[in-house]
Design a protein around this motif. Structure first.
Motif, PDB file in Angstrom:
ATOM      1  N   VAL A 186       0.815  -1.222   0.000  1.00  0.00           N
ATOM      2  CA  VAL A 186       0.000   0.000   0.000  1.00  0.00           C
ATOM      3  C   VAL A 186       0.845   1.267   0.000  1.00  0.00           C
ATOM      4  O   VAL A 186       0.297   2.372  -0.060  1.00  0.00           O
ATOM      5  CB  VAL A 186      -0.948   0.025   1.217  1.00  0.00           C
ATOM      6  N   ARG A 187       2.166   1.145   0.080  1.00  0.00           N
ATOM      7  CA  ARG A 187       3.038   2.317   0.093  1.00  0.00           C
ATOM      8  C   ARG A 187       4.218   2.082  -0.830  1.00  0.00           C
ATOM      9  O   ARG A 187       4.620   0.949  -1.081  1.00  0.00           O
ATOM     10  CB  ARG A 187       3.546   2.601   1.513  1.00  0.00           C
ATOM     11  N   LYS A 188       4.789   3.194  -1.295  1.00  0.00           N
ATOM     12  CA  LYS A 188       5.957   3.140  -2.163  1.00  0.00           C
ATOM     13  C   LYS A 188       7.101   3.896  -1.504  1.00  0.00           C
ATOM     14  O   LYS A 188       6.873   4.812  -0.714  1.00  0.00           O
ATOM     15  CB  LYS A 188       5.632   3.743  -3.532  1.00  0.00           C
ATOM     16  N   PRO A 189       8.360   3.548  -1.833  1.00  0.00           N
ATOM     17  CA  PRO A 189       9.494   4.194  -1.165  1.00  0.00           C
ATOM     18  C   PRO A 189       9.582   5.672  -1.491  1.00  0.00           C
ATOM     19  O   PRO A 189       9.308   6.105  -2.618  1.00  0.00           O
ATOM     20  CB  PRO A 189      10.711   3.421  -1.706  1.00  0.00           C
ATOM     21  N   LEU A 190       9.945   6.460  -0.457  1.00  0.00           N
ATOM     22  CA  LEU A 190      10.165   7.901  -0.586  1.00  0.00           C
ATOM     23  C   LEU A 190       8.914   8.642  -1.058  1.00  0.00           C
ATOM     24  O   LEU A 190       8.999   9.702  -1.683  1.00  0.00           O
ATOM     25  CB  LEU A 190      11.332   8.188  -1.546  1.00  0.00           C
ATOM     26  N   ARG A 191       7.736   8.101  -0.773  1.00  0.00           N
ATOM     27  CA  ARG A 191       6.477   8.766  -1.112  1.00  0.00           C
ATOM     28  C   ARG A 191       5.571   8.743   0.105  1.00  0.00           C
ATOM     29  O   ARG A 191       5.546   7.765   0.851  1.00  0.00           O
ATOM     30  CB  ARG A 191       5.791   8.068  -2.293  1.00  0.00           C
ATOM     31  N   LEU A 192       4.834   9.821   0.288  1.00  0.00           N
ATOM     32  CA  LEU A 192       3.964   9.948   1.439  1.00  0.00           C
ATOM     33  C   LEU A 192       2.574   9.421   1.118  1.00  0.00           C
ATOM     34  O   LEU A 192       2.107   9.511  -0.024  1.00  0.00           O
ATOM     35  CB  LEU A 192       3.878  11.414   1.882  1.00  0.00           C
ATOM     36  N   GLY A 193       1.904   8.906   2.150  1.00  0.00           N
ATOM     37  CA  GLY A 193       0.526   8.466   1.989  1.00  0.00           C
ATOM     38  C   GLY A 193       0.415   7.050   1.468  1.00  0.00           C
ATOM     39  O   GLY A 193       1.396   6.412   1.061  1.00  0.00           O
ATOM     40  N   ARG A 194      -0.827   6.565   1.473  1.00  0.00           N
ATOM     41  CA  ARG A 194      -1.126   5.215   1.004  1.00  0.00           C
ATOM     42  C   ARG A 194      -1.628   5.263  -0.427  1.00  0.00           C
ATOM     43  O   ARG A 194      -2.322   6.193  -0.828  1.00  0.00           O
ATOM     44  CB  ARG A 194      -2.169   4.549   1.909  1.00  0.00           C
ATOM     45  N   TYR A 195      -1.294   4.237  -1.170  1.00  0.00           N
ATOM     46  CA  TYR A 195      -1.688   4.121  -2.561  1.00  0.00           C
ATOM     47  C   TYR A 195      -2.708   2.992  -2.704  1.00  0.00           C
ATOM     48  O   TYR A 195      -2.896   2.190  -1.788  1.00  0.00           O
ATOM     49  CB  TYR A 195      -0.462   3.849  -3.427  1.00  0.00           C
ATOM     50  N   PRO A 196      -3.384   2.925  -3.832  1.00  0.00           N
ATOM     51  CA  PRO A 196      -4.307   1.797  -4.033  1.00  0.00           C
ATOM     52  C   PRO A 196      -3.579   0.481  -3.823  1.00  0.00           C
ATOM     53  O   PRO A 196      -2.524   0.238  -4.421  1.00  0.00           O
ATOM     54  CB  PRO A 196      -4.763   1.969  -5.483  1.00  0.00           C
ATOM     55  N   PRO A 197      -4.080  -0.391  -2.953  1.00  0.00           N
ATOM     56  CA  PRO A 197      -3.351  -1.613  -2.594  1.00  0.00           C
ATOM     57  C   PRO A 197      -3.216  -2.575  -3.763  1.00  0.00           C
ATOM     58  O   PRO A 197      -4.125  -2.725  -4.587  1.00  0.00           O
ATOM     59  CB  PRO A 197      -4.201  -2.214  -1.467  1.00  0.00           C
ATOM     60  N   VAL A 198      -2.070  -3.208  -3.804  1.00  0.00           N
ATOM     61  CA  VAL A 198      -1.775  -4.246  -4.797  1.00  0.00           C
ATOM     62  C   VAL A 198      -1.425  -5.516  -4.031  1.00  0.00           C
ATOM     63  O   VAL A 198      -0.625  -5.473  -3.088  1.00  0.00           O
ATOM     64  CB  VAL A 198      -0.620  -3.831  -5.723  1.00  0.00           C
ATOM     65  N   VAL A 199      -2.011  -6.642  -4.422  1.00  0.00           N
ATOM     66  CA  VAL A 199      -1.776  -7.909  -3.740  1.00  0.00           C
ATOM     67  C   VAL A 199      -0.971  -8.819  -4.656  1.00  0.00           C
ATOM     68  O   VAL A 199      -1.398  -9.124  -5.775  1.00  0.00           O
ATOM     69  CB  VAL A 199      -3.105  -8.589  -3.346  1.00  0.00           C
TER      70      VAL A 199
END
Length: 458
Positions: free
Chosen positions: A293-306
């Protein structure tokens, strides 16, 4: 003088090592671990948010008048709760659990909740283990969790057997979170070994979902039972990555950051080959589902990937130093993110306009894909010469019955297609079909011209 000349070299090596450690632990994101895994589908991921709600329901004292229900409710009928036991009934041997008869989904569900920070008995259960203390089915398991699993089985196997006899088409599903996930993971091992006490239920009807599990079984068992156990991990969750003895981590909450740093240093500078060769080392069980749900060096949550896989040499080996390492362990967050991920999967399925009648076909293809990946994982474990690794012809795939090899058509002693003899047999069949011998005694092979277009097109 020569010694002084070596000092700058040592300093450079030390600085490089520290830089590597900082990148590995501070800039390294948990998404890197599963970036090469395949994407999960909505059909296989659908039960997970529903089962997370069942775990949350165990925390309620009165399911008829719930106080902590999620926005969509628990999704259960309180009248179908067969039994529900609290700490008073379990006597501290295991965390509270319940048995629920899910008529809507055709499941007999046993759900076990996670660790209670206020209960000393839960800590005693988790700390009851030493490296290599307990062996089970050719591998090593967590001693305290195995005791809890065997206690639950002895207490409830008669109830489960009665429910399965009354509902012969239903599946038997075990689900747990955190400490409960470790218990159900070892409970399902014990159930598979003692299916006769549950009315000889078929292995394919047994399912286990371990939500944020601890490392509770050796690699041999984790790969062997990947067809039954599914583990769910949210992003940076620390518990599936905690490789040190759990008593060192839980001795003091105040010293937890320092202990995690020591663990990180130890894991960073330990060779992967040495980890794999240690048969006593415990791992997260079964097939893994990683919710990113998160990517490096980026703030906040992103659309989840499973992403999902049956990894052999990369089962969450590195602890990620993140402010979310403990928050990602909470069952509430896992339920929310898994529901979001499922909603996105269903939206993508609708955009693709898949006909309804194709759902069963898709489910069969998912099973086939998982079996192929499962075979590949077992073969990789064997190729790496991991001690006690399962045989490549281990008969635990969906298209076989107990005691049969996955590539054998019911004939005892037939060679597996993954063995040398099996591949040699398939090659001989190919030669005989497309390159038959000439009719005369010259033993000269000829090519079948009528089959050449089909062969070349394939």
């Amino acid at each position: 003088m020569s010694i002084l000349c070596c000092v700058p070299v040592i300093e450079c090596v030390y600085c490089l090592g520290c830089t590597h450690w900082l990148w590995k632990k501070c800039l390294y994101s948990a998404g890197h671990e599963s970036q090469n895994w395949g994407l999960a589908t909505s059909d296989e991921f659908e039960p997970i948010p529903r089962l997370c709600r069942l775990i949350l329901a165990v925390y309620e004292e009165d399911l008829h008048n719930p106080m902590w229900a999620p926005p969509d409710g628990y999704g259960l009928d309180p009248h179908q709760v067969i039994l529900k036991k609290d700490y008073d009934q379990t006597q501290g041997r295991v965390t509270p659990y319940m048995i629920y008869l899910d008529h809507q989904n055709g499941d007999v569900v046993l759900a076990i909740r996670g660790l209670n920070l206020a209960k000393e008995s839960d800590y005693a259960l988790l700390l009851d283990n030493k490296l290599g203390q307990t062996k089970f089915d050719g591998g090593y398991v967590h001693n305290g969790l195995l005791k809890a699993a065997m206690w639950v089985f002895e207490e409830e196997h008669e109830v489960l057997r009665t429910l399965l006899e009354q509902n012969p088409s239903y599946s038997l599903t075990f689900v747990g979170h955190s400490l409960g996930a470790g218990v159900v993971s070892l409970l399902v091992l014990f159930v598979v070994q003692n299916r006769g006490r549950l009315g000889n239920i078929a292995r394919k009807r047994i399912k286990c979902f371990a939500i944020a599990p601890p490392r509770c079984m050796s690699l041999h068992l984790a790969v062997t039972y990947a067809d039954v156990i599914k583990s769910v991990v949210l992003q940076d969750d620390f518990l599936p990555r905690t490789t040190t003895a759990l008593e060192d981590v839980y001795k003091s909450i105040i010293c937890l950051p320092c202990l995690l740093c020591v663990t990180c240093l130890k894991d960073t500078f330990t060779f992967e080959e040495k980890k794999l060769k240690d048969t006593r080392r415990l791992y997260a069980p079964g097939r893994l589902y990683h919710i990113v749900v998160r990517k490096p060096l980026r703030l906040g949550r992103y659309p989840p990937v499973v992403r999902t896989a049956v990894p052999v040499d990369g089962r969450f080996e590195q602890i990620v130093l993140s402010c979310n390492a403990t928050a990602d362990h909470a069952i509430i967050w896992i339920q929310r993110e898994s529901q979001r991920a499922l909603d996105l999967m269903l939206e993508e399925d609708q955009v693709m306009e898949i006909p309804v009648e194709q759902k069963i076909v898709r489910q069969k293809s998912i099973v086939e894909d998982h079996d192929e990946e499962y075979r590949a994982a077992i073969m990789k474990a064997a190729s790496l010469n991991i001690p006690m690794s399962p045989s490549p012809s281990y008969g635990t795939f969906h298209d076989t019955e107990e005691g049969e090899s996955s590539a054998v058509s019911g004939v005892e002693g037939s060679p597996s297609t993954w063995s040398f003899k099996g591949m040699r047999r398939k090659w001989n069949q190919f030669i005989d079909r497309h390159f038959p011998m000439d009719d005369d005694d010259s033993e000269r092979m000829i090519f079948k011209k009528e089959e050449s277009p089909a062969l070349l097109s394939s």
